[in-house]
Every structure is written in structure tokens, then in C-alpha cells.
Scaffold this motif. Structure first.
Motif, mmCIF file in Angstrom:
data_model
loop_
_atom_site.group_PDB
_atom_site.id
_atom_site.type_symbol
_atom_site.label_atom_id
_atom_site.label_comp_id
_atom_site.label_asym_id
_atom_site.label_seq_id
_atom_site.Cartn_x
_atom_site.Cartn_y
_atom_site.Cartn_z
ATOM 1 N N ASP A 1 0.828 -1.201 0.000
ATOM 2 C CA ASP A 1 0.000 0.000 0.000
ATOM 3 C C ASP A 1 0.869 1.261 0.000
ATOM 4 O OD1 ASP A 1 0.951 -0.231 2.548
ATOM 5 O OD2 ASP A 1 -0.920 0.316 3.527
ATOM 6 N N LYS A 2 0.224 2.373 -0.251
ATOM 7 C CA LYS A 2 0.956 3.629 -0.399
ATOM 8 C C LYS A 2 1.561 4.105 0.914
ATOM 9 C CE LYS A 2 -3.206 6.388 0.058
ATOM 10 N NZ LYS A 2 -4.045 7.400 -0.535
ATOM 11 N N HIS A 3 0.991 3.726 2.041
ATOM 12 C CA HIS A 3 1.537 4.161 3.327
ATOM 13 C C HIS A 3 2.883 3.504 3.613
ATOM 14 C CE1 HIS A 3 -2.123 6.289 4.211
ATOM 15 N NE2 HIS A 3 -2.825 5.197 3.932
ATOM 16 N N PHE A 4 3.018 2.228 3.268
ATOM 17 C CA PHE A 4 4.298 1.543 3.452
ATOM 18 C C PHE A 4 5.361 2.145 2.548
ATOM 19 C CE2 PHE A 4 7.216 -2.068 2.640
ATOM 20 C CZ PHE A 4 7.704 -2.189 3.927
ATOM 21 N N LYS A 5 4.998 2.484 1.325
ATOM 22 C CA LYS A 5 5.941 3.132 0.404
ATOM 23 C C LYS A 5 6.378 4.487 0.949
ATOM 24 C CE LYS A 5 3.838 0.992 -3.609
ATOM 25 N NZ LYS A 5 3.020 1.215 -4.785
ATOM 26 N N LEU A 6 5.444 5.226 1.529
ATOM 27 C CA LEU A 6 5.763 6.522 2.105
ATOM 28 C C LEU A 6 6.718 6.368 3.284
ATOM 29 C CD1 LEU A 6 5.226 9.572 2.064
ATOM 30 C CD2 LEU A 6 3.332 9.155 3.615
ATOM 31 N N VAL A 7 6.493 5.371 4.118
ATOM 32 C CA VAL A 7 7.384 5.127 5.255
ATOM 33 C C VAL A 7 8.779 4.767 4.758
ATOM 34 C CG1 VAL A 7 7.832 3.537 7.169
ATOM 35 C CG2 VAL A 7 5.562 4.516 6.873
ATOM 36 N N LEU A 8 8.880 3.921 3.734
ATOM 37 C CA LEU A 8 10.195 3.578 3.181
ATOM 38 C C LEU A 8 10.894 4.807 2.604
ATOM 39 C CD1 LEU A 8 9.826 0.152 1.364
ATOM 40 C CD2 LEU A 8 11.248 0.706 3.320
ATOM 41 N N LEU A 9 10.143 5.676 1.948
ATOM 42 C CA LEU A 9 10.728 6.896 1.397
ATOM 43 C C LEU A 9 11.242 7.801 2.513
ATOM 44 C CD1 LEU A 9 11.289 8.591 -1.119
ATOM 45 C CD2 LEU A 9 9.037 9.597 -0.831
ATOM 46 N N ILE A 10 10.500 7.907 3.597
ATOM 47 C CA ILE A 10 10.935 8.723 4.739
ATOM 48 C C ILE A 10 12.184 8.130 5.376
ATOM 49 C CG2 ILE A 10 10.291 9.445 7.074
ATOM 50 C CD1 ILE A 10 7.428 9.792 5.982
ATOM 51 N N VAL A 11 12.227 6.809 5.513
ATOM 52 C CA VAL A 11 13.414 6.151 6.067
ATOM 53 C C VAL A 11 14.621 6.402 5.177
ATOM 54 C CG1 VAL A 11 14.446 3.883 6.500
ATOM 55 C CG2 VAL A 11 12.167 4.391 7.347
ATOM 56 N N PHE A 12 14.433 6.305 3.867
ATOM 57 C CA PHE A 12 15.534 6.547 2.939
ATOM 58 C C PHE A 12 16.039 7.981 3.035
ATOM 59 C CE2 PHE A 12 16.792 8.108 -1.304
ATOM 60 C CZ PHE A 12 17.973 7.398 -1.430
ATOM 61 N N LEU A 13 15.124 8.947 3.015
ATOM 62 C CA LEU A 13 15.532 10.351 3.048
ATOM 63 C C LEU A 13 16.127 10.752 4.393
ATOM 64 C CD1 LEU A 13 12.620 12.015 1.069
ATOM 65 C CD2 LEU A 13 14.949 11.562 0.297
ATOM 66 N N SER A 14 15.644 10.168 5.480
ATOM 67 C CA SER A 14 16.195 10.518 6.790
ATOM 68 C C SER A 14 17.577 9.926 6.996
ATOM 69 C CB SER A 14 15.257 10.067 7.905
ATOM 70 O OG SER A 14 15.195 8.663 7.953
ATOM 71 N N GLY A 15 17.895 8.855 6.279
ATOM 72 C CA GLY A 15 19.202 8.227 6.428
ATOM 73 C C GLY A 15 20.286 8.867 5.590
ATOM 74 N N LEU A 16 19.924 9.772 4.698
ATOM 75 C CA LEU A 16 20.923 10.409 3.841
ATOM 76 C C LEU A 16 21.751 11.415 4.617
ATOM 77 C CD1 LEU A 16 18.876 11.074 0.589
ATOM 78 C CD2 LEU A 16 20.517 9.264 1.025
ATOM 79 N N GLU A 17 22.972 11.578 4.172
ATOM 80 C CA GLU A 17 23.854 12.570 4.781
ATOM 81 C C GLU A 17 23.410 13.979 4.391
ATOM 82 O OE1 GLU A 17 27.783 11.673 3.542
ATOM 83 O OE2 GLU A 17 27.676 9.603 4.211
ATOM 84 N N GLN A 18 23.814 14.951 5.178
ATOM 85 C CA GLN A 18 23.394 16.326 4.922
ATOM 86 C C GLN A 18 23.975 16.877 3.624
ATOM 87 O OE1 GLN A 18 21.276 18.232 6.330
ATOM 88 N NE2 GLN A 18 20.777 17.018 8.117
ATOM 89 N N GLY A 19 25.229 16.593 3.323
ATOM 90 C CA GLY A 19 25.881 17.169 2.146
ATOM 91 C C GLY A 19 25.772 16.339 0.895
ATOM 92 N N LEU A 20 24.869 15.369 0.884
ATOM 93 C CA LEU A 20 24.784 14.477 -0.271
ATOM 94 C C LEU A 20 24.302 15.179 -1.521
ATOM 95 C CD1 LEU A 20 25.202 11.503 -1.008
ATOM 96 C CD2 LEU A 20 22.783 11.162 -0.599
ATOM 97 N N PHE A 21 23.383 16.099 -1.374
ATOM 98 C CA PHE A 21 22.834 16.798 -2.526
ATOM 99 C C PHE A 21 23.638 18.040 -2.903
ATOM 100 C CE2 PHE A 21 19.099 14.587 -0.787
ATOM 101 C CZ PHE A 21 18.796 13.819 -1.887
ATOM 102 N N GLY A 22 24.564 18.427 -2.063
ATOM 103 C CA GLY A 22 25.334 19.647 -2.300
ATOM 104 C C GLY A 22 26.539 19.480 -3.133
#
Length: 56
Positions: free
Chosen positions: A35-56
Motif C-alpha cells: 500500500d501507499k503508506h508503506f511506500k511513504l514510510v520507506l521513502l521517509i526512512v531513505f531520506l532521513s538516512g541520507l547525509e546532509q551534504g549528499l545533494f550539495g
């Protein structure tokens, strides 16, 4: 710089755990097996685990 180069540069900067979560998320989205809620949780876990300077 082409789109492929940007994607490969981004993927090269990810840690192994981040890649696993990202690939799991992409697989579940393509297969549409949860379901879409599980996908949203996985996306949040992925984005929260990224380093701060990854996109910079």
C-alpha cells in the motif's frame, strides 16, 4: 552533464544501506505489491538516512 551522469554520481555517493532501501522502494513501486503508506514510510526512512551534504 547528462542525466545519467548525475544519477550515477548520486548513486556512487550512497552507502550500502541507503542503496538497499532505495532498491527495495523502487522494486515495491514497480511491482505495486504494497500500500501507499508503506511506500511513504520507506521513502521517509531513505531520506532521513541520507547525509546532509549528499545533494550539495
Amino acid at each position: 552533464m547528462g542525466f545519467e551522469q548525475i544519477v550515477f554520481k548520486f548513486l556512487g555517493r550512497l552507502r550500502r544501506e541507503d542503496l538497499m532501501v532505495l532498491f527495495l522502494l523502487v522494486f515495491l513501486i514497480l511491482e505495486n505489491r504494497c500500500d501507499k503508506h508503506f511506500k511513504l514510510v520507506l521513502l521517509i526512512v531513505f531520506l532521513s538516512g541520507l547525509e546532509q551534504g549528499l545533494f550539495g
